[in-house]
Design a protein around this motif. Structure first.
Motif, PDB file in Angstrom:
ATOM      1  N   LEU B  38       6.666   6.236  55.134  1.00 20.55           N
ATOM      2  CA  LEU B  38       6.744   5.635  53.800  1.00 20.55           C
ATOM      3  C   LEU B  38       7.557   4.346  53.828  1.00 20.55           C
ATOM      4  CD1 LEU B  38       7.104   8.695  51.415  1.00 20.55           C
ATOM      5  CD2 LEU B  38       5.175   7.146  51.709  1.00 20.55           C
ATOM      6  N   ARG B  41       5.549   1.603  55.412  1.00 17.08           N
ATOM      7  CA  ARG B  41       4.557   1.061  54.474  1.00 17.08           C
ATOM      8  C   ARG B  41       5.209   0.114  53.472  1.00 17.08           C
ATOM      9  NH1 ARG B  41      -0.733   3.132  53.626  1.00 17.08           N
ATOM     10  NH2 ARG B  41      -0.736   2.115  51.609  1.00 17.08           N
ATOM     11  N   ARG B  42       6.371   0.562  52.974  1.00 17.84           N
ATOM     12  CA  ARG B  42       7.053  -0.234  51.958  1.00 17.84           C
ATOM     13  C   ARG B  42       7.538  -1.565  52.521  1.00 17.84           C
ATOM     14  NH1 ARG B  42       9.532   0.398  46.940  1.00 17.84           N
ATOM     15  NH2 ARG B  42      11.535  -0.629  47.126  1.00 17.84           N
ATOM     16  N   ASP B  44       6.109  -3.082  54.864  1.00 21.49           N
ATOM     17  CA  ASP B  44       4.926  -3.847  55.245  1.00 21.49           C
ATOM     18  C   ASP B  44       4.987  -4.319  56.702  1.00 21.49           C
ATOM     19  OD1 ASP B  44       2.450  -4.626  54.649  1.00 21.49           O
ATOM     20  OD2 ASP B  44       2.998  -6.599  53.878  1.00 21.49           O
TER      21      ASP B  44
END
Lengths: 116, 157, 97
Positions: B38, B41-42, B44
């Motif tokens: 997570l 993903r955050r 990037d």
């Protein structure tokens, strides 16, 4: 069978120790920073790989060997990056490599840029 | 897709490193892998470059070849430590990297650094500045053999 | 086994040589290089000592140490180059080489 593995461990660890000693010797002996980087690279690559191989022979096919493999992979991935960062930082700071070969270890030190 | 493969790679690393297979510990592992995915993903950071595993099996043959080169280069540098007057010929030269994307250039530059006897001093656009310890090591990089092999594995991606 | 002691001794001698280079200098980059080399050798020393005492669990420490060594080297280099750990590396390129 155990004897063969033991002999393999002996040989690999002895070769690894030899390359480690050569690394230390090269770090002391080479004339300037850029050549010393080459000497340091020896311990990072072959000595690490071969010592971990020798230790893996002792543990066999277990999770311990996997951990040894991880050690080798981490060192192989991180060592060139650190070396590149070091060489590039020294180069950008204006430290010029000596390109005139070897004239003895007691020569004048390479250009000193401590305050750069 | 990348997120999923990152999760499974992290989980595999956890399982290989932990060695304790009780439901509680495995649950902790799944949880921390999820949190890492997570965060990744955050932040990037999961772009094309951070995912090397689609280079295929050619990467393995390249690693084998690279390891043999490393062994040979180690022997050369060890000779150089003992007989510096005879072998030590430092040189600084630049070579062209023919790889198109950044990942290929980084693999090439790091391979040069990983073989003792040659160190990448600078990488700018597609010019690589190399410091060679001996004439043999310098010739080895100048011949472009490694460059060709890296381009070869990058061509598949 | 004896070979583990021999290897550990060789690693320690090699560390001593790298330490001598760190003391001699002459530039700060030599010292960072020595610190990095000592870190790599410490990883090997931890692994070998773990096997010597029959406790291969030490390998976890070796793994963590190899990563810490890398991060430490990069952090010291960055601090040395910019005088601060704040900000990115993206604007270093435009200085003329």
């Amino acid at each position: 069978m155990d004897l063969i593995l033991d002999i393999g461990t002996w040989i690999s660890l002895l070769i690894g120790s030899f390359f480690l000693l050569v690394t230390g010797f090269g770090l002391l002996r080479f004339p300037d920073l850029y050549t010393r980087i080459h000497a340091g690279g020896m311990a990072d690559t072959l000595a690490t790989a071969i010592i971990c191989f020798g230790l893996a022979l002792q543990s066999g096919f277990t999770l311990i060997s996997v951990k040894l493999l991880f050690v080798v992979i981490f060192v192989f991935l991180t060592s060139p990056t650190a070396t590149y960062a070091l060489a590039q930082a020294a180069f950008v700071a204006g430290l010029k490599p000596r390109l005139d070969g070897f004239e003895g270890p007691s020569e004048k030190p390479a250009t000193n840029n401590d305050d750069d | 897709m990348r997120t999923l493969s990152l999760f499974f790679i992290l989980l595999a690393v956890w399982l290989l490193l932990s060695g304790i297979y009780t439901p509680l510990i495995i649950g902790f592992g799944v949880l921390s892998c999820l949190i890492v995915v997570l965060i990744a993903r955050r932040m990037d950071v999961l772009d094309k470059e951070s995912f090397v595993f689609n280079l295929g099996p050619k990467l393995l043959t390249y690693w084998v070849w690279l390891f043999i080169e490393i062994v040979k280069a180690n022997y050369d540098v060890a000779k150089c430590v003992f007989f510096p007057r005879k072998y030590l010929r430092p040189s600084l030269f630049s070579v062209k990297a023919t790889q198109k994307d950044d990942l290929g250039k980084v693999i090439y530059a790091n391979s040069i650094t990983l073989t003792p006897g040659t160190v990448t001093v600078d990488l700018h656009e597609d010019t690589i500045l190399v410091h060679g310890l001996t004439t043999g090591a310098a010739e080895g990089v100048k011949s472009g053999d490694m460059d060709r092999r890296v381009s070869d594995i990058m061509g598949k991606a | 086994m004896t070979i583990f002691s021999i290897t550990a001794f060789a690693i320690l001698v090699s560390v001593a040589m790298a330490l001598a280079r760190a003391i001699l200098g002459p530039t700060a980059y030599d010292r960072i290089l020595s610190a990095n080399a000592i870190g790599t050798k410490t990883v090997l020393l931890i692994a070998v000592v773990g096997f010597m005492n029959g406790r291969p669990d030490f390998l976890d420490l070796a793994l963590v140490y190899s990563l810490m060594n890398f991060i430490g080297t990069i952090a010291v280099l960055k601090y040395f180059k910019f005088g601060t750990l704040r900000g990115g590396l993206s604007d270093t390129r435009d200085k003329d080489l």
